[in-house]
Each structure stands twice: as structure tokens, then as C-alpha cells.
Design an enzyme around this catalytic site. Structure first.
Site, PDB file in Angstrom:
ATOM      1  CG  ASP A  62      74.654  85.007 106.349  1.00 55.62           C
ATOM      2  OD1 ASP A  62      73.550  84.474 106.508  1.00 55.62           O
ATOM      3  OD2 ASP A  62      75.721  84.501 106.753  1.00 55.62           O
ATOM      4  CG  ASP A 109      73.657  82.118 112.102  1.00 52.87           C
ATOM      5  OD1 ASP A 109      73.801  82.191 113.325  1.00 52.87           O
ATOM      6  OD2 ASP A 109      72.558  82.028 111.546  1.00 52.87           O
TER       7      ASP A 109
END
Length: 271
Positions: free
Chosen positions: A21, A23
Site C-alpha cells: 500500500d 498512503d
């Protein structure tokens, strides 16, 4: 090698594919987290590969490549798989030839069109699919137009269910929150394409030829990143550098396979 809970994490040293991932995991808005570059280098040193899988549909892959390389991260177009790409693939496979009305950023609209989809951004009777994304360029006019479209007999999709996106001062509403707003106005809920659906992970595994057992997903959200790992049969690491807290993990039903403070700690343990 153990995680925060004291669990044996030696298996991570053998992982060949790291699904990361972005953010809240490797950076916060425009600030790269300490240890990220060392972590990514360690993956390469261990003979592995990383691919960024993000639910954030506000930027195109081209935008992301420019952003992360500007942070010093080695990455090309082939090192990303986004909810935008997964959404385009889903629409092509399930609604071929249909026109899509999109409430999203200019980058999302451009990427969808470049993938071969017919996309409009104004109310159009020819559009039979309504798609919303994480729209950082949203306006009251866009919201009004989307409500007009949702008043018709259309397929309703969304790129991702994330409620918030981490930024420098805290959080801002993401696509999931925008869908709640639209539900309050129209009574309609979308089908979400991105994480926690296993679509993105399944595509990356197929493209890379890796098995689920050779892969691991790293993220900061329980209901998207970690749930995706569960749904795709891939080990999942939760980091506490973004949305999820220890209390969330203790109180919630979704449990990560491994828990670390951040990617810096993972790098330190992998060494």
C-alpha cells in the site's frame, strides 16, 4: 525475527513478492517515511520484488511513477497496480462497449479513456454505468450531476471503499465517504472494485507468476489492506503508521498475520 506481538515472522524473509500500500504505509501525502528506501532495497537484496497496489484513484500510474521517483524510489509503470486499472479491467470484462459516467479526477478520466473505455463527465443518457472515484477535484456541480445520473437505471460502481485518506494534518474524506454522501441523497450504494476485493491481488499474482504463498501484502488499513490479504489468501502485515491503531486491531474482527510499527521496523527485522 518476530513482530510486535512476538510472533515468529521468519517466513517474511522468504517472500518473493511484496504488495505494498502507499498512503499511510510508505509515505504520508508528500513526505516519505523514514526507512522506506532501506526497506525497498532490502526486499531487492533478498531477491524479492515489490509492487505498489493502491486504492487511491485520484492519480494515474504515470502520476504515481513521477511522485515516487521524485522521492528517490526505484519504480516504473510495471511496479504499480491501482484501483483505477482494476476498475477499467472490470468494466471492460463485465460491461463491454458501455458508456461510463465518471465522477473523478482528470487523471482518472484520462486513464479510463486510454484503457479503451468511453467516458463522459456530464449527465448523458447514453451512459449506463456510473463510476465514482477518490475525487480530489470534486465540486458541488459534479455531485449534482452524479445524483442526476444515479436517479436513472444504471450500474453503480466505485473504485475503492476507503473512508479517509491520510494527509499531513490528519485525514480527508476518501471515496468511501463520498459514496455515503451520495447514498444519503439517492439511496444507492456502489459495488466497490478495489481492496478489500481480491481482484487487484489476483491480477498481480497472475501477471507475475507468483503464488499466494510467495506473496505478502503490507498496509495500514484493516478493512481494505488486511482484509484483501484474507480474501486473496495472502499473508498480511499491518503497520501502525497510517489509519489502524492497536485498539482497532484488538477490538476488530479483521486480524493481520503480522504487526509492525512501520516499514522501518520491517526493514530492521529483515536484516
Amino acid at each position: 525475527m518476530t513482530d510486535l506481538n512476538g510472533r515468529n515472522a521468519e517466513i517474511l524473509k522468504k517472500k518473493k513478492l511484496w504488495l505494498l500500500d502507499m498512503d499511510g504505509t510508505i509515505y504520508n501525502e508528500n513526505e516519505i517515511f523514514e526507512g522506506t528506501l532501506d526497506f525497498l532495497q532490502q526486499i531487492r537484496d533478498n531477491g524479492g520484488r515489490y509492487i505498489f497496489i493502491t486504492n487511491n484513484s485520484s492519480k494515474s500510474v504515470t502520476d504515481y511513477v513521477q511522485k515516487v521517483t521524485g522521492m528517490g524510489i526505484q519504480a516504473g509503470f510495471e511496479d504499480f497496480y491501482t484501483s483505477s486499472q482494476a476498475t477499467a479491467m472490470y468494466i471492460r470484462e463485465n460491461y463491454p462497449g458501455q458508456t461510463v459516467y465518471c465522477m473523478g479526477t482528470r487523471s482518472l478520466v484520462t486513464e479510463l479513456r486510454e484503457s479503451g473505455l468511453s467516458v463522459v463527465t456530464e449527465p448523458d443518457e447514453s451512459a449506463s454505468v456510473v463510476l465514482i472515484g477518490f475525487d480530489t477535484e470534486n465540486t458541488s456541480e459534479k455531485i449534482r450531476n452524479t445524483c442526476i445520473m444515479l436517479g436513472r437505471d444504471v450500474v453503480y460502481l466505485a473504485t475503492n471503499p476507503d473512508l479517509v485518506c491520510p494527509v499531513s494534518f490528519g485525514f480527508i474524506p476518501d471515496c468511501g465517504s463520498m459514496s455515503i454522501m451520495l447514498k444519503n441523497a439517492t439511496g444507492k450504494e456502489p459495488f466497490f472494485i478495489g481492496k478489500p476485493q481480491p481482484i487487484m491481488v489476483d491480477c498481480v499474482l497472475k501477471n507475475t507468476g507468483c503464488s499466494a504463498g510467495e506473496a505478502v501484502i503490507v498496509g495500514d488499513r484493516l478493512y481494505t489492506d488486511i482484509a484483501t490479504g484474507k480474501n486473496a489468501g495472502v499473508d498480511a502485515i499491518c503497520v501502525l503508521s497510517g489509519e489502524a491503531t492497536l485498539k482497532d486491531i484488538e477490538d476488530g474482527d479483521i486480524k493481520p498475520d503480522f504487526l509492525f510499527r512501520d516499514v522501518k521496523e520491517i526493514w530492521q527485522k529483515l536484516r
